[in-house]
Design a protein around this motif. Structure first.
Motif, short mmCIF file in Angstrom:
data_model
loop_
_atom_site.label_atom_id
_atom_site.label_comp_id
_atom_site.label_asym_id
_atom_site.label_seq_id
_atom_site.Cartn_x
_atom_site.Cartn_y
_atom_site.Cartn_z
N TYR A 32 0.59 -1.46 -0.42
CA TYR A 32 0.17 -0.22 -0.03
C TYR A 32 0.84 0.98 -0.22
O TYR A 32 1.42 1.35 -1.10
CB TYR A 32 -1.13 -0.15 1.35
CG TYR A 32 -2.04 -1.41 1.18
CD1 TYR A 32 -1.90 -2.45 1.97
CD2 TYR A 32 -3.09 -1.61 -0.06
CE1 TYR A 32 -2.45 -3.44 1.83
CE2 TYR A 32 -3.61 -2.72 -0.36
CZ TYR A 32 -3.36 -3.64 0.37
OH TYR A 32 -4.12 -4.79 0.09
N SER A 52 1.36 7.31 -2.38
CA SER A 52 -0.11 5.42 -1.89
C SER A 52 0.19 4.34 -3.23
O SER A 52 0.63 4.45 -3.88
CB SER A 52 -1.79 6.31 -1.93
OG SER A 52 -1.53 6.73 -3.40
N SER A 53 -0.59 3.83 -3.00
CA SER A 53 -1.40 2.95 -4.18
C SER A 53 -0.68 3.09 -5.61
O SER A 53 -1.48 2.85 -6.12
CB SER A 53 -1.85 1.95 -4.24
OG SER A 53 -3.45 2.16 -3.17
N ASN A 73 4.80 -0.93 -9.84
CA ASN A 73 3.77 -2.10 -8.48
C ASN A 73 4.22 -3.74 -8.77
O ASN A 73 4.58 -4.57 -8.24
CB ASN A 73 2.22 -1.50 -8.32
CG ASN A 73 2.34 -0.42 -8.38
OD1 ASN A 73 2.85 -0.41 -6.91
ND2 ASN A 73 1.23 0.48 -8.57
N ASN A 76 7.96 -4.87 -7.40
CA ASN A 76 7.48 -3.92 -5.79
C ASN A 76 8.53 -2.97 -5.30
O ASN A 76 9.22 -3.16 -4.43
CB ASN A 76 7.78 -5.57 -4.94
CG ASN A 76 5.83 -6.48 -5.06
OD1 ASN A 76 5.48 -5.48 -5.11
ND2 ASN A 76 6.22 -7.63 -4.48
#
Length: 120
Positions: A32, A52-53, A73, A76
């Protein structure tokens, strides 16, 4: 077991640039908020930037216009591009990530830190 590992610190002259990276590994249900903090000797640890995500970002006033936080994303990974560095940016930089674990729980994990030194 979740691990958060920073890289990219070093020594740079005033006005120079550095790019920090932070990789989150291990089993999770999602990552997140991801952020960068820094701590200079004798001072408290302060937030530098967060993302934020969904990609919403926030910056400390002292770095606005000079630092850019971003994330990949698929990898990661969160990055901190630091430009126009000043001696007062010298600190240990830490990555903090909010990671989802099984059973809908979320936890915050710190990295071990990476030293950034701005000096002529």
């Amino acid at each position: 077991q979740v691990q958060v590992v920073e890289s990219g610190g070093g020594l740079v002259h005033p006005g120079g640039s550095l790019r920090l990276s932070c990789l989150v590994s291990g089993s999770s249900t999602g990552i997140y908020v991801m952020g960068w903090y820094r701590q200079a000797p004798g001072k408290q640890r302060d937030m530098v930037a967060s993302i934020s995500s969904g990609g919403a970002t926030d910056y400390a006033d002292s770095v606005k216009g000079r630092f850019t936080i971003s994330r990949d994303n698929a990898k990661n990974t969160v990055y901190l591009q630091m430009n126009s560095l000043k001696p007062e940016d010298t600190a240990v930089y830490y990555c903090l990530c909010e990671v989802g674990i099984a059973m809908s729980r979320r936890y915050f994990y710190w990295g071990q830190g990476t030293q950034v030194t701005v000096s002529s």
